[in-house]
Design a protein around this motif. Structure first.
Motif, PDB file in Angstrom:
ATOM      1  N   ARG A   9       0.810  -1.214   0.000  1.00 10.14           N
ATOM      2  CA  ARG A   9       0.000   0.000   0.000  1.00 10.14           C
ATOM      3  C   ARG A   9       0.844   1.264   0.000  1.00 10.14           C
ATOM      4  NH1 ARG A   9      -2.463  -3.256   3.951  1.00 10.14           N
ATOM      5  NH2 ARG A   9      -4.447  -4.168   3.259  1.00 10.14           N
ATOM      6  N   THR A 357      -8.463   5.591 -14.697  1.00 15.95           N
ATOM      7  CA  THR A 357      -8.998   6.321 -13.546  1.00 15.95           C
ATOM      8  C   THR A 357      -8.038   7.426 -13.144  1.00 15.95           C
ATOM      9  OG1 THR A 357     -10.051   4.303 -12.724  1.00 15.95           O
ATOM     10  CG2 THR A 357      -9.755   6.100 -11.152  1.00 15.95           C
ATOM     11  N   TYR A 358      -8.594   8.591 -12.859  1.00 16.34           N
ATOM     12  CA  TYR A 358      -7.754   9.665 -12.311  1.00 16.34           C
ATOM     13  C   TYR A 358      -8.289  10.043 -10.936  1.00 16.34           C
ATOM     14  CZ  TYR A 358      -5.296  14.054 -11.575  1.00 16.34           C
ATOM     15  OH  TYR A 358      -4.502  15.054 -11.051  1.00 16.34           O
ATOM     16  N   LYS A 359      -7.433   9.922  -9.941  1.00 15.64           N
ATOM     17  CA  LYS A 359      -7.793  10.322  -8.583  1.00 15.64           C
ATOM     18  C   LYS A 359      -6.892  11.493  -8.184  1.00 15.64           C
ATOM     19  CE  LYS A 359      -9.413   5.688  -7.407  1.00 15.64           C
ATOM     20  NZ  LYS A 359      -9.223   4.472  -6.571  1.00 15.64           N
ATOM     21  N   GLY A 390      -2.013  -1.762 -15.449  1.00 19.73           N
ATOM     22  CA  GLY A 390      -1.483  -0.686 -14.628  1.00 19.73           C
ATOM     23  C   GLY A 390      -0.288  -0.033 -15.298  1.00 19.73           C
ATOM     24  N   ASN A 394       0.849   5.580 -10.136  1.00 24.35           N
ATOM     25  CA  ASN A 394      -0.313   4.891  -9.590  1.00 24.35           C
ATOM     26  C   ASN A 394      -0.443   3.568 -10.343  1.00 24.35           C
ATOM     27  OD1 ASN A 394      -1.488   6.594  -7.511  1.00 24.35           O
ATOM     28  ND2 ASN A 394      -1.883   8.064  -9.142  1.00 24.35           N
ATOM     29  N   ARG A 396      -1.305   0.443  -9.813  1.00 23.03           N
ATOM     30  CA  ARG A 396      -2.381  -0.537  -9.812  1.00 23.03           C
ATOM     31  C   ARG A 396      -3.339  -0.262 -10.969  1.00 23.03           C
ATOM     32  NH1 ARG A 396      -1.652   0.663  -4.378  1.00 23.03           N
ATOM     33  NH2 ARG A 396      -1.118  -1.120  -3.043  1.00 23.03           N
ATOM     34  N   THR A 398      -6.472  -0.402 -11.136  1.00 22.92           N
ATOM     35  CA  THR A 398      -7.650   0.368 -10.737  1.00 22.92           C
ATOM     36  C   THR A 398      -7.354   1.840 -10.518  1.00 22.92           C
ATOM     37  OG1 THR A 398      -7.212  -0.281  -8.443  1.00 22.92           O
ATOM     38  CG2 THR A 398      -8.797  -1.609  -9.698  1.00 22.92           C
ATOM     39  N   ASP A 399      -6.069   2.222 -10.499  1.00 18.21           N
ATOM     40  CA  ASP A 399      -5.687   3.611 -10.215  1.00 18.21           C
ATOM     41  C   ASP A 399      -4.980   4.300 -11.371  1.00 18.21           C
ATOM     42  OD1 ASP A 399      -6.696   3.282  -7.641  1.00 18.21           O
ATOM     43  OD2 ASP A 399      -4.754   2.662  -6.824  1.00 18.21           O
ATOM     44  N   SER A 400      -4.677   3.578 -12.448  1.00 17.66           N
ATOM     45  CA  SER A 400      -3.839   4.111 -13.525  1.00 17.66           C
ATOM     46  C   SER A 400      -4.653   4.906 -14.542  1.00 17.66           C
ATOM     47  CB  SER A 400      -3.108   2.974 -14.239  1.00 17.66           C
ATOM     48  OG  SER A 400      -2.203   2.331 -13.367  1.00 17.66           O
ATOM     49  N   ASN A 401      -3.957   5.775 -15.254  1.00 20.92           N
ATOM     50  CA  ASN A 401      -4.609   6.571 -16.289  1.00 20.92           C
ATOM     51  C   ASN A 401      -3.685   6.781 -17.476  1.00 20.92           C
ATOM     52  OD1 ASN A 401      -3.214   9.451 -16.141  1.00 20.92           O
ATOM     53  ND2 ASN A 401      -3.584   8.830 -14.025  1.00 20.92           N
TER      54      ASN A 401
END
Length: 413
Positions: A9, A357-359, A390, A394, A396, A398-401
């Motif tokens: 993490r 995804t962009y966070k 990925g 970021n 992962r 689920t977190d990559s863009n």
């Protein structure tokens, strides 16, 4: 892996602290293929690039040796008649090869296969119209740029890492070589990016003296055959030249030349390719006195630019020169959010497609958060498309863009 699952993490932040410091403001530089490279003929201004095309050694011997070295470094068995065949028969190399096979098998299933399928669909027209790929801030990462753009003819890569050389026999016999390779590849095969500061140390060792050995390894592991390698350089005017054999002169930091290497390949489809790597700092301060990279890039034809894990350098005011060249000379830009900030794209000049995804950036780069991207990723009329792998900091899935920008207006002069 030596890290426990619970540590994953916080792993990206730890890597970035070791990897993406402000000292990584060196950037990558663009070099054009010599007249002997087929890609050059397709570039409008290629004739302005001068180079001595005399081979460094006899083509037959060079072709056989460099391919065998590339295979050996990648844990792939060299040809049976190779002088490296006895080394590949030793237990140390065989254990290394088994370990590499496992690592690459995992990487293929989690990245390469997914990236190849995705790019064949989403980048189909881009791939067909991208003879030359510019990859600034690349380091030795031929792996990802080739996976995204396997049909291009010329790849121009620039990073801070030293150029390096084809490892000599003594280096290949050194028992420290295999741990050095594994340490250098660990993060890129698990998280898709290099740890910059660690890489700067790894690639100045006796075992790995620069980016070139890893580029050779990546070429072999992606199904390319290395046919020739020679040292090159850019003069003050951005012209490509063959570099002197004197490595001390080539690596002199006071030299007006930009050091580089040219790697000739035969792709998996049998087509020839040329890869250039240059060791250069692309910050505005360095380009004031050494602007050969800019001169060279300006002389290239239309570019497709690829940027990932670039420490958000082109977000900064003191990377204005390279950012402007990319924006003015690129027909396509494929990047993660660490590339060019959205605020620098001219309104109405580009079409954008967002993937994944962009966070927010990881904590180390939190100040480079872009509200424009949050808005774009919340657009219900033009929603972002899936990204099945990925990439970037970021890492992962689920977190990559990724962002694909296509130019709508003519290239700037």
């Amino acid at each position: 892996m030596y890290l426990r699952a619970a540590a994953l993490r916080v792993l990206p932040a730890l890597f970035f602290l070791a990897a993406c410091s402000e000292s990584a403001t060196q950037t990558e530089k663009v070099v054009e293929a010599p007249d002997s490279a087929p890609a050059v003929a397709a570039l409008p201004k290629a004739d302005s690039i001068t180079t001595d095309t005399k081979p460094v050694s006899s083509p037959a011997a060079d072709t056989a040796y460099v391919q065998d070295v590339a295979a050996y470094l990648g844990g792939l068995r060299p040809s049976s008649q190779s002088e490296l065949a006895p080394l590949a028969g030793q237990p140390a190399w065989q254990a290394f090869a088994q370990d590499q096979d496992k690592s690459w098998q995992k990487y293929r299933s989690t990245h390469t296969e997914r990236m190849t399928k995705w790019s064949a669909t989403e980048l189909d027209s881009v791939q067909r119209n991208s003879p030359t790929i510019f990859y600034p801030f690349s380091g030795p990462d031929f792996l990802n740029v080739f996976t995204m753009f396997p049909h291009s003819q010329t790849y121009v890569m620039i990073g801070l890492e030293p150029v390096g050389s084809v490892p000599a026999r003594a280096t290949l016999e050194n028992p420290k070589l295999f741990p050095a390779i594994k340490a250098s590849l660990w993060s890129v095969l698990n998280f898709s990016f290099f740890r910059t500061n660690d890489m700067a140390v790894d690639l100045k060792s006796v075992e790995l003296d620069g980016a070139l050995p890893l580029m050779m390894l990546f070429a072999a592991r992606t199904g390319n055959q290395v046919t020739a390698i020679r040292p090159v350089r850019l003069d003050a005017a951005g012209q490509l030249q063959e570099a002197p054999a004197d490595t001390a002169q080539a690596n002199d930091p006071k030299s007006k030349f930009i050091p580089g290497a040219e790697m000739k390949l035969r792709g998996p489809d049998g087509q020839p390719k040329t890869v250039y790597y240059f060791s250069a700092d692309l910050s505005d301060f360095k380009l004031q006195t050494k602007d050969a990279p800019l001169q060279f890039v300006r002389g290239l034809g239309p570019l497709t630019t690829y940027v990932k894990s670039a420490s958000y350098l082109m977000h900064k005011a003191y990377f204005n020169k390279i950012r402007r060249v990319v924006l003015r000379r690129s027909r396509f830009i494929l990047q993660d959010d660490s590339g060019i900030a959205m605020k620098y794209f001219q309104q109405g000049a580009w079409n954008f497609r967002h993937y994944g995804t962009y966070k927010r950036p990881i904590n180390l780069f939190a100040k480079h958060y872009q509200p424009e991207l949050t808005t774009a990723y919340a657009d219900s009329v033009h929603p972002p498309q899936p990204l099945p792998f990925g990439t970037g900091y970021n890492w992962r899935q689920t977190d990559s863009n990724l962002l694909l920008a296509k130019r709508l207006i003519p290239l700037a002069d």
